[in-house]
Motif scaffolding. Structure first.
Motif, short mmCIF file in Angstrom:
data_model
loop_
_atom_site.label_atom_id
_atom_site.label_comp_id
_atom_site.label_asym_id
_atom_site.label_seq_id
_atom_site.Cartn_x
_atom_site.Cartn_y
_atom_site.Cartn_z
N PHE A 1 63.35 -9.73 50.02
CA PHE A 1 61.95 -9.36 50.26
C PHE A 1 61.76 -8.80 51.67
N VAL A 2 62.42 -9.43 52.65
CA VAL A 2 62.26 -8.96 54.03
C VAL A 2 62.81 -7.53 54.14
N ALA A 3 63.99 -7.29 53.55
CA ALA A 3 64.56 -5.94 53.60
C ALA A 3 63.63 -4.95 52.90
N GLY A 4 63.10 -5.35 51.76
CA GLY A 4 62.18 -4.47 51.03
C GLY A 4 60.94 -4.15 51.84
N ALA A 5 60.46 -5.15 52.58
CA ALA A 5 59.27 -4.95 53.41
C ALA A 5 59.53 -3.91 54.48
N ILE A 6 60.69 -4.03 55.13
CA ILE A 6 61.01 -3.10 56.21
C ILE A 6 61.22 -1.70 55.64
N TYR A 7 61.85 -1.67 54.48
CA TYR A 7 62.10 -0.40 53.79
C TYR A 7 60.77 0.32 53.53
N SER A 8 59.83 -0.38 52.91
CA SER A 8 58.57 0.27 52.57
C SER A 8 57.77 0.57 53.83
N GLY A 9 57.89 -0.30 54.84
CA GLY A 9 57.16 -0.07 56.08
C GLY A 9 57.61 1.19 56.78
N PHE A 10 58.93 1.38 56.86
CA PHE A 10 59.43 2.59 57.51
C PHE A 10 59.03 3.82 56.71
N ALA A 11 59.04 3.67 55.37
CA ALA A 11 58.61 4.80 54.55
C ALA A 11 57.17 5.15 54.90
N MET A 12 56.33 4.14 55.09
CA MET A 12 54.93 4.42 55.40
C MET A 12 54.79 5.02 56.80
N VAL A 13 55.57 4.53 57.76
CA VAL A 13 55.51 5.12 59.11
C VAL A 13 55.84 6.60 59.03
N MET A 14 56.87 6.93 58.25
CA MET A 14 57.25 8.35 58.09
C MET A 14 56.13 9.13 57.43
N THR A 15 55.56 8.55 56.37
CA THR A 15 54.50 9.24 55.64
C THR A 15 53.34 9.57 56.58
N LEU A 16 53.07 8.66 57.54
CA LEU A 16 51.96 8.90 58.46
C LEU A 16 52.38 9.77 59.64
N ALA A 17 53.60 9.54 60.15
CA ALA A 17 54.02 10.22 61.38
C ALA A 17 54.22 11.71 61.16
N ILE A 18 54.74 12.07 60.01
CA ILE A 18 55.07 13.49 59.81
C ILE A 18 53.82 14.37 59.82
N PRO A 19 52.77 14.05 59.04
CA PRO A 19 51.56 14.88 59.17
C PRO A 19 50.88 14.76 60.54
N LEU A 20 50.91 13.57 61.15
CA LEU A 20 50.23 13.39 62.44
C LEU A 20 50.84 14.26 63.52
N ARG A 21 52.18 14.28 63.62
CA ARG A 21 52.82 15.04 64.70
C ARG A 21 52.55 16.52 64.51
N LYS A 22 52.46 16.92 63.24
CA LYS A 22 52.20 18.32 62.95
C LYS A 22 50.75 18.68 63.32
N PHE A 23 49.83 17.84 62.85
CA PHE A 23 48.42 18.13 63.01
C PHE A 23 48.00 18.12 64.47
N TYR A 24 48.50 17.16 65.24
CA TYR A 24 48.10 17.07 66.64
C TYR A 24 49.13 17.70 67.59
N GLY A 25 50.13 18.37 67.04
CA GLY A 25 51.12 19.03 67.90
C GLY A 25 51.86 18.07 68.79
N LEU A 26 52.31 16.94 68.23
CA LEU A 26 52.98 15.92 69.05
C LEU A 26 54.49 15.95 68.85
N GLU A 27 55.02 17.14 68.50
CA GLU A 27 56.45 17.22 68.23
C GLU A 27 57.31 16.86 69.44
N ASP A 28 56.72 16.97 70.66
CA ASP A 28 57.49 16.60 71.84
C ASP A 28 57.64 15.09 71.97
N PHE A 29 56.73 14.36 71.34
CA PHE A 29 56.76 12.90 71.49
C PHE A 29 57.38 12.23 70.27
N ILE A 30 57.00 12.70 69.08
CA ILE A 30 57.64 12.18 67.88
C ILE A 30 58.64 13.25 67.47
#
Lengths: 188, 463
Positions: free
Chosen positions: B269-298
């Motif tokens: 369960f702990v591994a699954g939690a981290i797995y899904s959590g990182f997937a969600m971070v990616m799902t959020l980070a990818i549009p955010l860096r694009k939308f706000y032009g944060l490619e230098d930071f992320i």
């Protein structure tokens, strides 16, 4: 009435909180802080937009009681958490289920553990704020106009007027010698 | 351990992209990140996204209103499937939150500098995910206004909670997790709130950020205690995050239902939690860096590292599935054997195989370095993993419950409209909070970015 006494107090207090020197680089600030400390100034503080490990050492600040406070928080949480489970399960609400022991301690571990973490974390946060004297809405250093940049890209060293070695003219000269870009008065 | 610039497997031929791109100074990182929170004009894209999320939040409020007035009979769960969407979504959301704590606490302790750009919004994600998660068990009690009965307090009824029950462990674990995550997040924000206070030009903004910053002035003594507190909190949050999903898995593993009663549950369960959590971070980070032009930071380095963690935790999850099947066979228990056969070939079998496809097969593409460099592909894979992890909880809960020991009590579970509206509603709540967060608070930790710039290094003579 209150205003009058406050005014009196204001008049009796020195006008200056201290002198504030502004630097451009973290290295310059650390060197200046070290020099000031070597010179014998003790009531000094340095301000930077990010934590600088060497700086704490330079102003002669070494120990914080925080880890001890956190440890106490954790120990209290641990004992308290277990005591709660034990007390509830054996005295105030004992449930006899097939004659199983009332003090079934392995089942109490999760709650004990969570209480340990919770109290230790609360101790860390509120201990840090209390030791730092925060929240502190007013502080004289904010009266320096360029101090706004202390949270951006400027580095400051303040020698306080209460320091026994503080003499306005001499200290100002000393700070200028250290390579400060600007030395300003910190007024109350 | 310093950082992972040496990665013999995948990055030996080219130097990996750096943690921070471009030529940044203390001033430029401060201005760039704080400008997003302090901008006078809100971008249209923000209004569209926040508007849709807000509508979904309204759907949530409507569902909750109807639910409280009518009762949980509006949901599809009924005996024998007493736990369905509410527990699936609870576990899913809590799991998503875990990546935030992992990034901010465990990667801090491991001195992984690349965490710095993503920890702030990952922590915010944790908070909002825990808020969404908490709604489900709360409303599943049926009488949420009596939920305080779960806490031990002296009362006139003379009743106390049962401390041997995993459900009480859950109450303690989740409420501690929510509290500690909120504190960790807020403590991390204080120096940046001071930056916003000093940079804000409008009076109301200055006052609000000023109150929240609590008079932070960046004193060296304060920084020293601050760093100590932050490190100690990270050290405390690390075992906490592991304990939370362990306790969540105990909700199942302590029961005797076939398919739940296995010892592999906590680590799996702990591994699954981290797995899904990182997937969600990616799902959020990818549009955010694009939308706000944060490619230098992320940077690509962040995305590559996260996909590697996803690959690793995904394999642990795969191992968990394998051991579940193995245990069913090895146990020689008729009920366990039937459970696995029912999962793989029963009425919910298509969902099981879809889960294997989403969680195990598709993410194997991340072995390829080229795939790890393709932002669009990473975005798609991360969404697939999010779906897969949701299906995993559906399979664990529903297939085990719907056909247990007595065939006379077997039944099928079908979610109703209100199950879906509640789930969509919490997604709306989560996104609404996230939109507010990225609009009004610095989504990247400014002061921590300053510390990893080369200019931050102190060069002392004689050292």
């Amino acid at each position: 009435m209150r205003q009058a006494t406050e005014l009196e107090e204001m008049n009796s207090r020195p006008r200056l909180y201290g002198l504030m020197a502004e630097f451009e680089e973290p290295t310059a600030l650390v060197q200046a802080a070290r020099r000031a400390h070597d010179e014998g100034y003790r009531r000094i503080d340095a301000y930077s937009p990010f934590p600088i490990e060497e700086l704490t050492d330079a102003i002669g600040f070494h120990h914080t009681k925080l880890p001890l406070i956190v440890l106490i928080g954790g120990v209290v949480g641990c004992i308290g958490g277990f005591a709660l489970c034990y007390w509830v399960s054996t005295s105030v609400y004992p449930l006899n289920i097939g004659g199983r022991p009332l003090n079934s301690w392995p089942a109490f571990i999760p709650v004990t553990f969570e209480c340990t973490i919770l109290l230790a974390a609360l101790a860390a946060v509120f201990g840090m704020l209390a030791l730092n004297g925060l929240p502190e809405p007013y502080h004289p250093v904010f009266n320096v106009p360029s101090f706004e940049q202390a949270s951006r890209n400027k580095f400051f060293l303040c020698i306080e007027a209460v320091d026994p070695k503080f003499e306005e003219a001499k200290t100002r000269e000393f700070l200028t010698e250290l390579g400060a870009r600007e030395v300003s008065d910190v007024e109350f | 351990m310093q950082d992972d610039t040496e990665d013999p497997v995948s990055d030996s031929t080219i130097t990996p992209p750096s943690v921070i791109g471009g030529h940044q100074t203390f001033a430029s990182v401060t201005d760039k990140i704080s400008a997003i929170a302090l901008a006078k004009r809100t971008r249209t894209g923000w209004f569209i996204g926040a508007g849709i999320s807000f509508l979904l939040t309204m759907l949530l409020l409507y569902t909750i209103g109807y639910l409280v007035l009518t009762g949980i009979g509006i949901w599809g769960n009924n005996i024998p499937v007493g736990w369905a969407f509410d527990i699936i979504n609870f576990v899913w959301w809590i799991g998503i939150g875990h990546a935030g704590t992992l990034i901010s606490a465990i990667l801090l302790l491991l001195r992984q500098q690349w965490r710095t750009s993503i920890n702030r919004f990952a922590e915010a994600m944790t908070l909002f995910a825990v808020a969404s998660a908490g709604l489900f068990p709360l409303l599943h009690t049926g009488r949420p206004w009596l939920a305080y009965w779960l806490f031990p307090y002296p009362n006139t009824m003379g009743v106390w909670p049962q401390f041997r029950s995993p459900l009480i462990w859950d109450v303690f674990a989740v409420s501690t997790y929510a509290t500690v995550s909120a504190l960790f997040w807020f403590i991390g924000l204080i120096p940046d709130l001071a930056t916003l206070r000093d940079r804000a030009r409008r009076r109301t903004a200055k006052i609000i950020y000023g109150i929240l910053a609590m008079g932070w002035r960046g004193s060296a003594r304060h920084w020293h205690r601050y760093e100590t507190a932050y490190l100690l909190l990270a050290g405390l949050a690390t075992p906490l995050v592991v304990s939370v999903h362990t306790v969540v898995s105990f909700d199942f593993a302590v029961g005797i239902i076939p398919g739940w009663h296995t010892t592999v549950f906590p680590p799996y369960f702990v591994a699954g939690a981290i797995y899904s959590g990182f997937a969600m971070v990616m799902t959020l980070a990818i549009p955010l860096r694009k939308f706000y032009g944060l490619e230098d930071f992320i940077t690509m380095r962040h995305l590559r590292n996260m996909s590697k963690i996803m690959l690793a935790t995904g394999l642990i999850v795969g191992y968990g599935y394998m051991i579940e099947t193995f245990t069913a066979w090895y146990s020689a228990s008729t009920f366990e054997e039937f459970m696995i056969r029912n999962r793989m070939t029963g009425p919910y079998a298509p969902l099981y195989w879809l889960l294997i496809l989403c969680n195990i097969l598709i993410p194997q593409i991340l072995w390829s370095k080229k795939a790890r460099g393709n932002v669009l592909l990473l975005f798609v894979v991360s969404i697939i993993v999010n779906i897969g992890m949701w299906l995993e909880r559906f399979i664990i809960i529903v297939t085990s419950l719907h056909r247990d020991f007595l065939p006379s009590s077997w039944a099928m579970y079908r979610p109703t409209f209100w199950d879906f509206s509640m789930f969509l509603g919490t997604i709306g709540l989560f996104l609404s909070l996230l939109f507010l967060f990225i609009r009004f608070l610095p989504m990247i930790s400014i002061f921590e970015i300053r510390t990893i710039l080369p200019q931050a290094e102190v060069h002392e003579a004689g050292d």
